[in-house]
Write an enzyme that holds these catalytic residues in place. Structure first.
Site, PDB file in Angstrom:
ATOM      1  N   ASN A  80       0.825  -1.203   0.000  1.00  0.00           N
ATOM      2  CA  ASN A  80       0.000   0.000   0.000  1.00  0.00           C
ATOM      3  C   ASN A  80       0.867   1.265   0.000  1.00  0.00           C
ATOM      4  OD1 ASN A  80      -2.474   1.661   0.229  1.00  0.00           O
ATOM      5  ND2 ASN A  80      -3.402  -0.278   0.844  1.00  0.00           N
ATOM      6  N   ARG A  81       0.319   2.378   0.427  1.00  0.00           N
ATOM      7  CA  ARG A  81       0.946   3.682   0.196  1.00  0.00           C
ATOM      8  C   ARG A  81       1.683   4.226   1.413  1.00  0.00           C
ATOM      9  NH1 ARG A  81      -3.530   3.141  -2.937  1.00  0.00           N
ATOM     10  NH2 ARG A  81      -3.252   3.823  -5.112  1.00  0.00           N
ATOM     11  N   HIS A 106       3.453  -0.001  -2.698  1.00  0.00           N
ATOM     12  CA  HIS A 106       3.872  -1.406  -2.741  1.00  0.00           C
ATOM     13  C   HIS A 106       5.386  -1.585  -2.818  1.00  0.00           C
ATOM     14  CE1 HIS A 106      -0.273  -2.301  -2.893  1.00  0.00           C
ATOM     15  NE2 HIS A 106      -0.451  -2.223  -4.203  1.00  0.00           N
ATOM     16  N   HIS A 180      -1.555  -9.774  -3.647  1.00  0.00           N
ATOM     17  CA  HIS A 180      -2.283  -8.870  -4.532  1.00  0.00           C
ATOM     18  C   HIS A 180      -2.977  -9.626  -5.665  1.00  0.00           C
ATOM     19  CE1 HIS A 180      -3.234  -5.106  -6.575  1.00  0.00           C
ATOM     20  NE2 HIS A 180      -2.671  -4.437  -5.586  1.00  0.00           N
ATOM     21  N   SER A 181      -3.515 -10.801  -5.389  1.00  0.00           N
ATOM     22  CA  SER A 181      -4.241 -11.546  -6.417  1.00  0.00           C
ATOM     23  C   SER A 181      -5.534 -10.830  -6.785  1.00  0.00           C
ATOM     24  CB  SER A 181      -4.570 -12.959  -5.935  1.00  0.00           C
ATOM     25  OG  SER A 181      -3.411 -13.746  -5.858  1.00  0.00           O
ATOM     26  N   TYR A 182      -5.830 -10.849  -8.094  1.00  0.00           N
ATOM     27  CA  TYR A 182      -7.086 -10.326  -8.619  1.00  0.00           C
ATOM     28  C   TYR A 182      -7.990 -11.526  -8.903  1.00  0.00           C
ATOM     29  CZ  TYR A 182      -4.602  -5.916  -9.782  1.00  0.00           C
ATOM     30  OH  TYR A 182      -3.877  -4.751  -9.762  1.00  0.00           O
ATOM     31  N   ASP A 254     -10.934   1.415  -3.381  1.00  0.00           N
ATOM     32  CA  ASP A 254      -9.517   1.216  -3.076  1.00  0.00           C
ATOM     33  C   ASP A 254      -9.338   1.642  -1.620  1.00  0.00           C
ATOM     34  OD1 ASP A 254      -6.865   0.597  -3.292  1.00  0.00           O
ATOM     35  OD2 ASP A 254      -6.345   2.208  -4.687  1.00  0.00           O
ATOM     36  N   GLN A 291      -7.846  -4.461   2.381  1.00  0.00           N
ATOM     37  CA  GLN A 291      -8.063  -3.485   1.314  1.00  0.00           C
ATOM     38  C   GLN A 291      -8.978  -4.100   0.263  1.00  0.00           C
ATOM     39  OE1 GLN A 291      -6.451  -0.469   1.508  1.00  0.00           O
ATOM     40  NE2 GLN A 291      -6.637   0.452  -0.519  1.00  0.00           N
ATOM     41  N   GLU A 318      -6.890  -7.546  -0.023  1.00  0.00           N
ATOM     42  CA  GLU A 318      -5.509  -7.482   0.440  1.00  0.00           C
ATOM     43  C   GLU A 318      -5.478  -7.340   1.961  1.00  0.00           C
ATOM     44  OE1 GLU A 318      -3.408  -4.436  -2.046  1.00  0.00           O
ATOM     45  OE2 GLU A 318      -5.349  -4.434  -3.067  1.00  0.00           O
TER      46      GLU A 318
END
Length: 358
Positions: A80-81, A106, A180-182, A254, A291, A318
């Site tokens: 993340n940020r 990330h 971070h799987s979609y 997000d 997330q 996440e």
């Protein structure tokens, strides 16, 4: 259960990449690469028993060498940020790459999914495991300390994918690991299209609102009466495009949700289900946050089977420490002390939703 190894391809600098395929007694399987320790595929049945791949990704090594969306990837050293691409620890300021406006996202441009990992296969009576390990050296991505990291994936006959993180560092450092799987569990799986019709539940009544540059404002708000409320199953896209009292018009998700953490206990965090395929995926974790990312901006050519993944082509869950936790005093502290061991577990459980009460 079985573990199969096969050559997946070769990197641009000549390193062989191995794919490890774990298959359970139902024939459902999960595949991993030692390039990035990524989840390359998850094949699980629909309500008719048809196996389909439900995670976005690539068929080639070159895809994973780039992998800008971080498909299937473990993310670190800090997921993340981080605001302004910097933080201060023990009086020293560490400057990171600003790869997301002025944020470090990330870990910067050189992410953990670009690294090669040592792999160890561990067959077991209750599930087969693959452990991926590497040393993240002092100064990598700008973070302090030599971090020894192991990510262990276990796949069992209950179609549960366990992700266990284990890390220790020789200096105090910032650590926030996630996957971070979609996912797209609809009929057709990863090639189905957008995920806006999938139904999502998140076991949280509070979230951390975001402001400019998608950074948390430092506030903690109730989801009550907002577009952030997924305490009951709702279609992911049901409130997108609507006005919200907290965030103007909701264009996508997000956002970090606060989980009711219980002294490191693994708890139910979220789920996504699809009525047509009958699939449901549940998420369990001991992390304090999760997330929800709806991949609004996703545009990626060259996906598996030659697919182009478009806007809202997958959804991420996440599990994590709170975004920008190192710079936000009111958030849980993401500092890993020198010599202390970090252990954490996240579980993705795949199944078929019961229709008894439908």
């Amino acid at each position: 259960m079985s573990i199969k190894k096969e050559l997946f391809g070769t990197t641009k600098d000549g390193k062989e990449v191995t794919r490890y395929i774990l298959t359970n007694s139902q024939g459902a399987s999960v595949s991993f690469l030692d390039l990035g320790a990524v989840i390359q595929s998850i094949l699980v049945p629909d309500k008719n028993g048809k196996l389909e791949d439900v995670v976005l990704g690539y068929d080639t090594v070159s895809g994973y060498e780039t992998n800008v969306p971080s498909f299937g990837a473990p993310v670190g050293r800090c997921a993340n940020r981080i605001s302004d691409g910097q933080f201060t620890l023990q009086g020293k300021t560490y400057v990171l790459e600003q790869n997301d406006d002025t944020n470090c996202l990330h870990g910067g441009y050189l992410r953990y999914n670009h690294m090669m990992y040592e792999a160890e296969c561990m067959p077991g009576a209750e599930g087969d495991s693959i452990a991926f390990s590497r040393l993240s050296p002092d100064g990598e991505q700008g973070f302090p300390g030599n971090l020894s990291l192991t990510i262990t994936y276990t796949w069992n006959d209950a179609c549960e994918l366990l992700i266990e993180y284990n890390a220790v560092c020789d200096q105090d450092t910032v650590l926030n690991l996630t996957n971070h799987s979609y996912f797209n569990i609809g009929s057709g799986g990863q090639g189905e299209g957008n995920v806006l019709g999938l139904e999502v539940q998140i076991a949280s009544d509070r979230y951390t609102p975001i402001g400019d540059k998608r950074l948390p404002t430092g506030e903690i708000r109730s989801v009550e009466g907002t577009a952030m409320d997924f305490r009951e199953f709702q279609a992911l896209g049901s409130r997108i495009g609507r006005d919200d009292p907290d965030v103007q018009t909701v264009s996508g998700y997000d956002h970090n949700y606060i989980l009711p953490q219980k002294d490191g206990e693994i708890i139910y965090a979220a789920a996504v289900k699809d009525s047509e395929s009958g699939r449901i995926m549940e998420v369990f974790t001991d992390m304090p946050g999760i997330q929800l990312y709806s991949a609004k901006e996703l545009e990626e050519t060259g996906g598996k089977g030659g697919i182009t993944y478009g806007h809202f082509g997958g959804v991420c869950f996440e599990t994590q420490q709170f975004p920008n936790g190192i710079n936000e005093p009111s958030f849980p502290n993401p500092i890993l002390k020198a010599g202390e061991e970090m252990e954490s577990t996240t579980i993705y459980r795949f199944g078929i939703e019961s229709t008894e009460n439908a």
